[in-house]
Design an enzyme around this catalytic site. Structure first.
Site, PDB file in Angstrom:
ATOM      1  N   ASP A  61     -21.119  49.608  63.556  1.00 40.01           N
ATOM      2  CA  ASP A  61     -21.931  49.556  62.333  1.00 40.01           C
ATOM      3  C   ASP A  61     -23.433  49.416  62.625  1.00 40.01           C
ATOM      4  O   ASP A  61     -24.244  49.433  61.703  1.00 40.01           O
ATOM      5  CB  ASP A  61     -21.478  48.392  61.436  1.00 40.01           C
ATOM      6  CG  ASP A  61     -20.173  48.715  60.714  1.00 40.01           C
ATOM      7  OD1 ASP A  61     -19.715  49.865  60.787  1.00 40.01           O
ATOM      8  OD2 ASP A  61     -19.616  47.805  60.075  1.00 40.01           O
ATOM      9  N   LYS A  89     -21.013  41.639  53.552  1.00 42.78           N
ATOM     10  CA  LYS A  89     -20.143  42.529  52.775  1.00 42.78           C
ATOM     11  C   LYS A  89     -18.737  42.571  53.377  1.00 42.78           C
ATOM     12  O   LYS A  89     -17.747  42.471  52.669  1.00 42.78           O
ATOM     13  CB  LYS A  89     -20.731  43.941  52.758  1.00 42.78           C
ATOM     14  CG  LYS A  89     -19.789  44.967  52.161  1.00 42.78           C
ATOM     15  CD  LYS A  89     -20.344  46.369  52.214  1.00 42.78           C
ATOM     16  CE  LYS A  89     -20.018  47.107  53.496  1.00 42.78           C
ATOM     17  NZ  LYS A  89     -18.636  47.619  53.590  1.00 42.78           N
ATOM     18  N   ASN A  90     -18.670  42.725  54.699  1.00 41.73           N
ATOM     19  CA  ASN A  90     -17.369  42.912  55.334  1.00 41.73           C
ATOM     20  C   ASN A  90     -16.532  41.634  55.382  1.00 41.73           C
ATOM     21  O   ASN A  90     -15.370  41.676  55.772  1.00 41.73           O
ATOM     22  CB  ASN A  90     -17.531  43.488  56.744  1.00 41.73           C
ATOM     23  CG  ASN A  90     -17.911  44.957  56.706  1.00 41.73           C
ATOM     24  OD1 ASN A  90     -18.033  45.546  55.638  1.00 41.73           O
ATOM     25  ND2 ASN A  90     -18.100  45.546  57.880  1.00 41.73           N
ATOM     26  N   CYS A 144     -16.622  55.632  53.294  1.00 41.03           N
ATOM     27  CA  CYS A 144     -17.592  56.398  54.076  1.00 41.03           C
ATOM     28  C   CYS A 144     -16.891  57.520  54.835  1.00 41.03           C
ATOM     29  O   CYS A 144     -15.815  57.327  55.397  1.00 41.03           O
ATOM     30  CB  CYS A 144     -18.278  55.490  55.094  1.00 41.03           C
ATOM     31  SG  CYS A 144     -19.595  54.509  54.394  1.00 41.03           S
ATOM     32  N   ARG A 188      -9.759  58.000  59.763  1.00 42.11           N
ATOM     33  CA  ARG A 188      -9.379  56.680  59.287  1.00 42.11           C
ATOM     34  C   ARG A 188      -7.988  56.618  58.659  1.00 42.11           C
ATOM     35  O   ARG A 188      -7.841  56.386  57.450  1.00 42.11           O
ATOM     36  CB  ARG A 188     -10.435  56.150  58.315  1.00 42.11           C
ATOM     37  CG  ARG A 188     -11.801  56.078  58.953  1.00 42.11           C
ATOM     38  CD  ARG A 188     -12.826  55.524  58.016  1.00 42.11           C
ATOM     39  NE  ARG A 188     -13.101  54.125  58.272  1.00 42.11           N
ATOM     40  CZ  ARG A 188     -14.019  53.416  57.620  1.00 42.11           C
ATOM     41  NH1 ARG A 188     -14.707  53.950  56.659  1.00 42.11           N
ATOM     42  NH2 ARG A 188     -14.238  52.162  57.924  1.00 42.11           N
ATOM     43  N   ARG A 220     -24.457  50.101  48.485  1.00 46.96           N
ATOM     44  CA  ARG A 220     -23.095  49.613  48.730  1.00 46.96           C
ATOM     45  C   ARG A 220     -23.116  48.412  49.661  1.00 46.96           C
ATOM     46  O   ARG A 220     -22.224  47.558  49.576  1.00 46.96           O
ATOM     47  CB  ARG A 220     -22.240  50.720  49.376  1.00 46.96           C
ATOM     48  CG  ARG A 220     -21.867  51.847  48.433  1.00 46.96           C
ATOM     49  CD  ARG A 220     -20.870  52.764  49.093  1.00 46.96           C
ATOM     50  NE  ARG A 220     -19.889  51.973  49.815  1.00 46.96           N
ATOM     51  CZ  ARG A 220     -19.239  52.375  50.903  1.00 46.96           C
ATOM     52  NH1 ARG A 220     -19.454  53.579  51.398  1.00 46.96           N
ATOM     53  NH2 ARG A 220     -18.363  51.590  51.499  1.00 46.96           N
TER      54      ARG A 220
HETATM   55  C1  UD1 Z   1     -14.068  47.813  59.236  1.00 49.29           C
HETATM   56  C2  UD1 Z   1     -15.422  47.648  58.610  1.00 49.29           C
HETATM   57  C3  UD1 Z   1     -16.364  48.763  59.039  1.00 49.29           C
HETATM   58  C4  UD1 Z   1     -16.413  48.852  60.566  1.00 49.29           C
HETATM   59  C5  UD1 Z   1     -15.006  48.926  61.145  1.00 49.29           C
HETATM   60  C6  UD1 Z   1     -14.995  48.852  62.661  1.00 49.29           C
HETATM   61  C7  UD1 Z   1     -15.113  46.534  56.496  1.00 49.29           C
HETATM   62  C8  UD1 Z   1     -15.150  46.600  55.021  1.00 49.29           C
HETATM   63  N1  UD1 Z   1     -15.295  47.647  57.168  1.00 49.29           N
HETATM   64  O1  UD1 Z   1     -13.514  49.022  58.760  1.00 49.29           O
HETATM   65  O2  UD1 Z   1     -17.656  48.486  58.515  1.00 49.29           O
HETATM   66  O3  UD1 Z   1     -17.124  50.002  60.935  1.00 49.29           O
HETATM   67  O4  UD1 Z   1     -14.203  47.840  60.657  1.00 49.29           O
HETATM   68  O5  UD1 Z   1     -15.657  47.715  63.091  1.00 49.29           O
HETATM   69  O6  UD1 Z   1     -14.939  45.475  57.057  1.00 49.29           O
HETATM   70  N2  UD1 Z   1      -7.300  53.141  62.629  1.00 49.29           N
HETATM   71  C9  UD1 Z   1      -6.134  53.839  62.820  1.00 49.29           C
HETATM   72  N3  UD1 Z   1      -5.050  53.514  62.063  1.00 49.29           N
HETATM   73  C10 UD1 Z   1      -5.089  52.501  61.140  1.00 49.29           C
HETATM   74  C11 UD1 Z   1      -6.281  51.784  60.977  1.00 49.29           C
HETATM   75  C12 UD1 Z   1      -7.385  52.124  61.749  1.00 49.29           C
HETATM   76  O7  UD1 Z   1      -6.070  54.764  63.632  1.00 49.29           O
HETATM   77  O8  UD1 Z   1      -4.057  52.255  60.477  1.00 49.29           O
HETATM   78  C13 UD1 Z   1      -8.509  53.504  63.431  1.00 49.29           C
HETATM   79  C14 UD1 Z   1      -9.650  53.985  62.583  1.00 49.29           C
HETATM   80  O9  UD1 Z   1      -9.529  55.355  62.260  1.00 49.29           O
HETATM   81  C15 UD1 Z   1     -10.838  53.718  63.489  1.00 49.29           C
HETATM   82  C16 UD1 Z   1     -10.420  52.435  64.222  1.00 49.29           C
HETATM   83  O10 UD1 Z   1      -9.001  52.341  64.041  1.00 49.29           O
HETATM   84  O11 UD1 Z   1     -10.994  54.750  64.408  1.00 49.29           O
HETATM   85  C17 UD1 Z   1     -11.076  51.178  63.706  1.00 49.29           C
HETATM   86  O12 UD1 Z   1     -10.923  51.097  62.313  1.00 49.29           O
HETATM   87  P1  UD1 Z   1     -10.798  49.719  61.528  1.00 49.29           P
HETATM   88  O13 UD1 Z   1     -11.118  48.589  62.441  1.00 49.29           O
HETATM   89  O14 UD1 Z   1      -9.486  49.689  60.833  1.00 49.29           O
HETATM   90  O15 UD1 Z   1     -11.962  49.859  60.458  1.00 49.29           O
HETATM   91  P2  UD1 Z   1     -11.969  49.336  58.968  1.00 49.29           P
HETATM   92  O16 UD1 Z   1     -11.198  48.078  58.871  1.00 49.29           O
HETATM   93  O17 UD1 Z   1     -11.638  50.442  58.051  1.00 49.29           O
END
Ligand code: UD1
Length: 429
Positions: free
Chosen positions: A317, A22-23, A126, A131, A409
């Site tokens: 995850d 999925k990711n 989620c 985030r 999902r």
């Molecule tokens: C992706 C994955 C999710 C996984 C996560 C971490 C998908 C669809 N989702 O989510 O399953 O749990 O990576 O491996 O691939 N953050 C900030 N500012 C930003 C962006 C992120 O502070 O602008 C923080 C987030 O709040 C979180 C951390 O960075 O604490 C990691 O998030 P991120 O790696 O961005 O997760 P996703 O890409 O949303």
């Protein structure tokens, strides 16, 4: 709303074919926006998140043709999706769809790079923490974008002549920001380097697809990615990477029930950290080519401490699923969540099975109990739902899982795959 009913206590025995990730599928789908030629994705998992993103892309004017291909006898195979973004009619991604799933936000990168502007709703998804999207915004600003926040929307405008290559050093590792900035940089003027980039295999998969479309990306899969912008990307056909989180979830289900399951068509190298921790707990995990055989020979699992980390560390995850495994281990396991601040919602549901877990900030201490007892429970997010299924499979008696839409999902036909291995599991419509 569908529910899942499980009669637990049956060791899982058999083979489970792993689906496309999925990711990886979601960022790959958004990459179609970067070209006016068709992108064909194969080995696509059949999931509601994929359909949600396909709907969003068609709202933007992308022609989408999904072929739901029959799965082979062993359940292997995936769908084929053709995305043609030749005639985009809108660069606005609506709240209605983006709020359903955070990954939809990633359309921001390819849209602003190819069309010079994009208006994308702030994301939902989620409920596992705040985030924010500051890293996406700062990265795009470095590339010359003007960013405005208006009524819950991020409006990005590229400078005249297009995005400019830049050195972007992220203060923390973000998978989504890496995907988004990599897609934007692929069409920018000059060279962009992403420092402290996410190293997740899904980032490398997206880069491989973009390179097949004519992009010039080096270093994806390491923490420093160099992207030389090109004027235009063309079409290609790409096979989605196998799902490491699905692999790890079924591996833990096999270990928890004390059975023997072979996971087929996977990429064992992408799940090393989880296998190492499972082995330390007393699980046998044998890797052969693209298969992993997971076995527990009746003896009780041992408690092992775990800290979630960015790739190649132990994935957040799989944190909930591993916690379930530890509920019946001998001793006390300390599980530290470092990626998301609110990712322990499964703890209170696991307690309903009789698990003994105490929470201390970002740590959960799991005191192993002899056995779990089935219970009615509520899925709170995608990966937590998998943890409840694993608990239900091992628990004595009946478990009913509510809010199954979270599972749909991200896990393709979970009840079929487990049913083939002897689980007594059914969906109640
Ligand atoms: C992706 C994955 C999710 C996984 C996560 C971490 C998908 C669809 N989702 O989510 O399953 O749990 O990576 O491996 O691939 N953050 C900030 N500012 C930003 C962006 C992120 O502070 O602008 C923080 C987030 O709040 C979180 C951390 O960075 O604490 C990691 O998030 P991120 O790696 O961005 O997760 P996703 O890409 O949303």
């Amino acid at each position: 709303m569908d529910r899942i009913r499980i009669l637990g206590g049956q060791p899982l025995m058999g083979r489970i074919a792993i689906s496309g990730a999925k990711n990886a599928a979601l960022p790959l789908m958004t990459a179609a926006l970067a070209s006016d030629e068709p992108l064909v994705l194969e080995n696509l998992p059949r999931l509601t998140d994929v359909r949600t993103l396909a709907r969003l892309l068609s709202e933007l004017g992308v022609e989408t043709a999904l072929e739901e291909l029959p799965r082979a006898g062993d359940g292997s195979g995936g769908d084929r999706l053709t995305l043609n973004a030749a005639n985009i009619t809108s660069t606005t991604a609506s709240y209605e769809l983006v709020s359903k799933m955070r990954a939809s936000f990633w359309v921001l990168g390819p849209l602003v790079a190819r069309f010079g502007e994009a208006k994308v709703s702030l994301p939902g998804g989620c409920a596992i923490g705040a985030r924010p999207v500051d890293l996406y915004i700062k990265g795009l600003e470095k590339m010359g974008c003007e960013i405005e926040l208006d009524e819950g929307y991020v409006i990005a405008r590229a400078p005249k002549g297009g995005l400019q290559g830049a050195v972007i050093r992220s203060p923390l590792v973000s998978v989504g920001a890496t995907h988004t900035l990599m897609m934007a940089a692929a069409l920018a003027n000059g060279v962009t380097t992403l420092e402290n980039a996410a190293r997740e295999p899904e980032v490398a998969d997206l880069a491989e697809c973009l390179n097949a479309m004519g992009a010039k990306i080096e270093g994806a899969g390491t923490s420093s990615i160099r992207i030389e912008g090109v004027k235009k990307l063309h079409g290609t056909t790409h096979k989605v990477l196998p799902d490491r989180i699905e692999t790890g979830s079924y591996a833990m289900a096999a270990a928890m029930t004390g059975g023997e399951v072979t996971l087929t068509g996977t990429r064992p190298d992408t799940i090393e950290a989880a296998l190492t921790v499972m082995r330390a707990a007393g699980v046998e995990a044998l890797v052969k080519g693209d298969e992993i055989t997971v076995r527990r020979n009746g003896s009780r699992l041992q408690a092992v401490d775990v800290v979630t980390q960015v790739y190649p560390g132990f994935p957040t995850d799989l944190q909930a699923q591993f916690m379930t495994l530890m509920t019946c281990a001998e001793g006390e396991a300390e599980i530290t969540e470092t990626i998301f601040e609110n990712r322990f919602m499964h703890v209170q549901e696991l307690a309903r099975f009789g698990a003994n877990i105490s929470l201390h900030g970002d740590k959960a201490i799991v005191h192993g109990v002899e056995k779990l007892k089935g219970a009615p429970v509520m899925a709170s997010d995608l990966r937590a739902s998998a943890a409840l299924v694993i608990a239900g499979l091992a628990a004595e008696g009946e478990t009913i899982i509510n809010r199954v839409y979270h599972l749909d999902r991200g896990f393709e036909r979970i009840e079929d795959k487990l049913g083939r291995c002897g689980a007594r599991i059914e969906r109640l419509k």
